[in-house]
Design an enzyme around this catalytic site. Structure first.
Site, PDB file in Angstrom:
ATOM      1  N   ARG A 192       0.840  -1.189   0.000  1.00 25.01           N
ATOM      2  CA  ARG A 192       0.000   0.000   0.000  1.00 25.01           C
ATOM      3  C   ARG A 192       0.885   1.253   0.000  1.00 25.01           C
ATOM      4  NH1 ARG A 192      -5.126   1.773  -1.028  1.00 25.01           N
ATOM      5  NH2 ARG A 192      -6.085   2.910   0.683  1.00 25.01           N
ATOM      6  N   THR A 201      -9.890   0.654  -9.204  1.00 24.19           N
ATOM      7  CA  THR A 201      -8.874  -0.251  -8.695  1.00 24.19           C
ATOM      8  C   THR A 201      -8.908  -1.423  -9.657  1.00 24.19           C
ATOM      9  OG1 THR A 201      -9.210   0.565  -6.466  1.00 24.19           O
ATOM     10  CG2 THR A 201      -8.464  -1.696  -6.622  1.00 24.19           C
ATOM     11  N   THR A 214      -4.141  -0.613  -7.083  1.00 24.41           N
ATOM     12  CA  THR A 214      -4.917   0.590  -7.383  1.00 24.41           C
ATOM     13  C   THR A 214      -4.083   1.852  -7.522  1.00 24.41           C
ATOM     14  OG1 THR A 214      -6.853   1.839  -6.645  1.00 24.41           O
ATOM     15  CG2 THR A 214      -5.312   1.189  -4.948  1.00 24.41           C
ATOM     16  N   ASN A 233      -6.186   4.398  -6.845  1.00 27.98           N
ATOM     17  CA  ASN A 233      -7.355   4.964  -6.165  1.00 27.98           C
ATOM     18  C   ASN A 233      -8.369   5.448  -7.197  1.00 27.98           C
ATOM     19  OD1 ASN A 233      -9.041   5.494  -4.070  1.00 27.98           O
ATOM     20  ND2 ASN A 233      -8.219   7.505  -3.625  1.00 27.98           N
ATOM     21  N   ASP A 243      -7.775   8.347   0.672  1.00 24.40           N
ATOM     22  CA  ASP A 243      -8.291   7.247   1.506  1.00 24.40           C
ATOM     23  C   ASP A 243      -8.043   7.478   2.996  1.00 24.40           C
ATOM     24  OD1 ASP A 243      -9.628   5.704  -0.295  1.00 24.40           O
ATOM     25  OD2 ASP A 243      -8.008   4.288  -0.654  1.00 24.40           O
ATOM     26  N   SER A 254      -7.700   1.025   3.458  1.00 23.10           N
ATOM     27  CA  SER A 254      -8.194   0.573   2.154  1.00 23.10           C
ATOM     28  C   SER A 254      -9.433  -0.309   2.330  1.00 23.10           C
ATOM     29  CB  SER A 254      -7.086  -0.236   1.475  1.00 23.10           C
ATOM     30  OG  SER A 254      -7.569  -0.863   0.321  1.00 23.10           O
ATOM     31  N   SER A 255     -10.129  -0.536   1.251  1.00 22.31           N
ATOM     32  CA  SER A 255     -11.230  -1.518   1.237  1.00 22.31           C
ATOM     33  C   SER A 255     -10.872  -2.726   0.387  1.00 22.31           C
ATOM     34  CB  SER A 255     -12.501  -0.891   0.659  1.00 22.31           C
ATOM     35  OG  SER A 255     -12.920   0.184   1.445  1.00 22.31           O
ATOM     36  N   GLY A 275     -13.546  -1.211  -6.751  1.00 20.27           N
ATOM     37  CA  GLY A 275     -14.830  -0.596  -6.410  1.00 20.27           C
ATOM     38  C   GLY A 275     -14.871   0.114  -5.071  1.00 20.27           C
ATOM     39  N   GLY A 276     -13.711   0.517  -4.520  1.00 19.90           N
ATOM     40  CA  GLY A 276     -13.723   1.251  -3.250  1.00 19.90           C
ATOM     41  C   GLY A 276     -14.482   0.458  -2.203  1.00 19.90           C
TER      42      GLY A 276
END
Ligand code: GLY
Length: 565
Positions: free
Chosen positions: A101, A374, A392, A394, A416, A445-446, A466-467
């Site tokens: 990340r 992403t 991603t 983002n 984020d 993050s998701s 897709g966040g």
């Protein structure tokens, strides 16, 4: 008595009917292969991953080659200027996770996106040089290669170099996206970038400068990105645009091995991403909340199934916003958060009659004590290794800042973070202190790259962009196969819905939910948003069939494709 007996017989017949439908319904399969498979956002990249495995490479080699190919074929989200997460399961059944990340620059501050009156400065965390986090992708790929690679890195990067030189044919969807974001490319950069044209389906884009960056990485390894010419180009351009990233930021970036989130759902073992992603914890909470219920008997996307999942999501997302952040900076009560006891207590006030109001739900009380922009890919090799990767920039094309000399976009991952508690980010997600900005901290993050075992055997590799809707999409895809008897492609194709606590609304994909169902949900107090909603997730997944073959599920919502042999 007779009446009661008749009622029992009818109930049994109904249950049997539902069961037999589940077992006998004809499954429309996606691509089925005997040995190995890659499912990702572009056929060119899937084919490159497969070619590596045909040459004897394993799933980890294929991951590196696919990831680099996506930088060329899918600049919308494929990246060397972003970051991601990987969850793996080796052929021996060992599992693990890699965090590459992005991190906040060393010069980042808690209030960097606020004006003098403490209001969010619109666009500062999403567009342009201040939105960029320190990229992690190349560090991540080298970390994977060191631990698991079986072919030389030079061999894995070469197909991406060749693709960048040869060029990629623009699809209809890609042309639409590029043309839509053109105006932002002009806003974020001080010159006209390569992608700033009117694109049409069938055009070819060549990336000669990206090929040169890849060559530097091929020749100098990780330093080909984090030091030397590429780093010089990146830092000088970002600083010219007013950003704060330094060479020291790049030099000190490190990817980290993490312990994945592992939990059970009935006879499944689900292995998913740990913080700084919220994906694994949120999905663990949702699965644990619905586990006591016989959701299969309610029917796929039925009122009851949607109610139950929505209520589980509501509570999970409320916890996400309070408890979750970078585990190197905040203490997260993971064991409690994903325990059945805690989660089921959170569901105690759920009623079939009436929706819980999100306004009445806050995070749980734990004593003592986290778009489609992403991209995800799933890989299984002939040895039985499985890799799930979500990566991603983002937003679409990230910050839109394009390092032209290097041929790549930089992320806008700083959005984020929780720039201001109580103010939603671009995904409408709220955050608290746990996800506040600090130098070198990773933003929550998701992303939910996930591997599922059934009875100790590899069952599924799954993930999505897709966040916030990633969490929902992964969970619903697993349920579609496991509870509702769908094949992999069918499970991916099925219409999806989403709830994330706040805003208090159930979002339905535009097609696949009829007006009677919508009315029934509204009557129970669920505010529904269906018109003009975007697609929810873009799932790429692989299912291990009972006969040992692999079925791919490539999402029709994009240009995604499964390739196998
Ligand atoms: N940037 C989207 C996510 O990490 O969830």
């Amino acid at each position: 008595m007779k009446k009661l007996f008749a009622l029992c017989i009818i109930s049994l017949l109904v249950i049997q009917c539902k069961e037999s439908k589940k077992n006998t319904q004809k499954i429309k399969r996606g691509l089925v292969s005997n040995n190995a498979m890659v499912v990702c956002a572009r056929p060119e990249a899937s084919a490159i991953g497969i070619a590596i495995m045909k040459q004897g490479g394993n799933a980890f080699d294929a991951m590196i080659a696919t990831d680099l190919a996506l930088c060329v074929a899918y600049p919308f989200a494929g990246n060397i200027g972003g970051g991601g997460f990987m969850v793996y399961r080796t052929k021996e059944g060992k599992t693990g996770a890699l965090d590459y990340r992005e991190k906040a620059p060393m010069a980042a501050t808690k209030n960097m996106y606020l004006d003098k009156k403490d209001n969010i400065i619109k666009g500062k965390s999403t567009l342009g040089a201040m939105a960029i986090g320190i990229p992690g992708t190349i560090a991540g790929l080298f970390k994977v290669h060191k631990k698991f690679g079986s072919l030389p890195f030079e061999k894995l990067i070469q197909p991406a170099i060749d693709l960048a030189k040869k060029g990629v044919v623009v699809t209809k969807k890609q042309a639409e996206r590029l043309n839509k974001y053109k105006k932002y490319f002009a806003q974020a950069n001080d010159h006209t970038i390569l992608l700033d044209k009117d694109w049409q389906e069938g055009d070819t884009i060549k990336y000669p400068n990206l090929a040169k960056t890849f060559m530097r990485i091929k020749n100098s390894g990780k330093d080909g990105f984090y030091k030397g010419k590429t780093a010089d180009m990146l830092v000088s351009y970002v600083q010219k645009l007013g950003g704060v990233i330094t060479k020291k930021d790049l030099e000190s970036y490190n990817a980290k091995w993490r312990k994945p989130i592992v939990f059970t759902y009935k006879d499944l073992k689900i292995i998913s991403m740990s913080p700084p992603s919220s994906g694994g914890i949120c999905d663990a909470q949702i699965f644990k909340a619905i586990e006591p219920y016989d959701i299969a008997s309610y029917g796929h996307n039925s009122v009851k199934a949607i109610q139950l999942i929505t209520e589980a999501e509501r509570r999970a997302f409320a916890d996400r916003s309070f408890f979750l952040g970078d585990p190197d900076f905040v203490k997260i009560p993971i064991d409690t958060l994903i325990s059945a006891k805690y989660v089921q207590k959170r569901m105690a006030n759920f009623s079939w009659d009436k929706a819980t109001l999100s306004a009445d739900v806050t995070h749980g009380n734990i004593v003592g004590y986290e778009s489609n922009e992403t991209t995800h890919y799933s890989i299984v090799d002939k040895f039985g290794n499985a890799v799930a990767v979500t990566t991603t920039l983002n937003g679409a094309y990230g910050s839109k800042v394009y390092v032209s000399d290097g041929g790549f976009f930089l992320n806008n991952e700083m959005d984020d973070f929780s720039a201001k508690p109580g103010t939603p980010n671009m995904f409408g997600l709220l955050g608290a202190e746990a996800n506040s900005i600090k130098p070198e901290k990773r933003m929550l993050s998701s992303m939910t790259p996930t591997i599922v075992e059934k009875k100790g055997v590899l069952f599924m590799v799954v993930g999505s962009p897709g966040g916030s809707t990633i969490i929902t999409s992964v969970m619903q895809t697993i349920l579609n196969v496991y509870e509702f008897g769908f094949g992999m492609q069918e499970a991916v194709d099925a219409p999806r819905f989403h709830h994330q606590w706040l805003p208090d609304v159930v979002v339905l994909e535009p097609t696949g939910f009829d007006s009677i169902l919508v009315k029934k949900l509204e009557a129970k107090g669920y505010p529904i948003k269906q018109n003009k909603t975007r697609i929810i997730g873009k799932v790429d997944a692989i299912l291990l069939l009972p006969d040992g073959r692999l079925e791919g599920g490539a999402d029709y919502r994009g240009d995604d494709e499964a390739v196998g042999f």
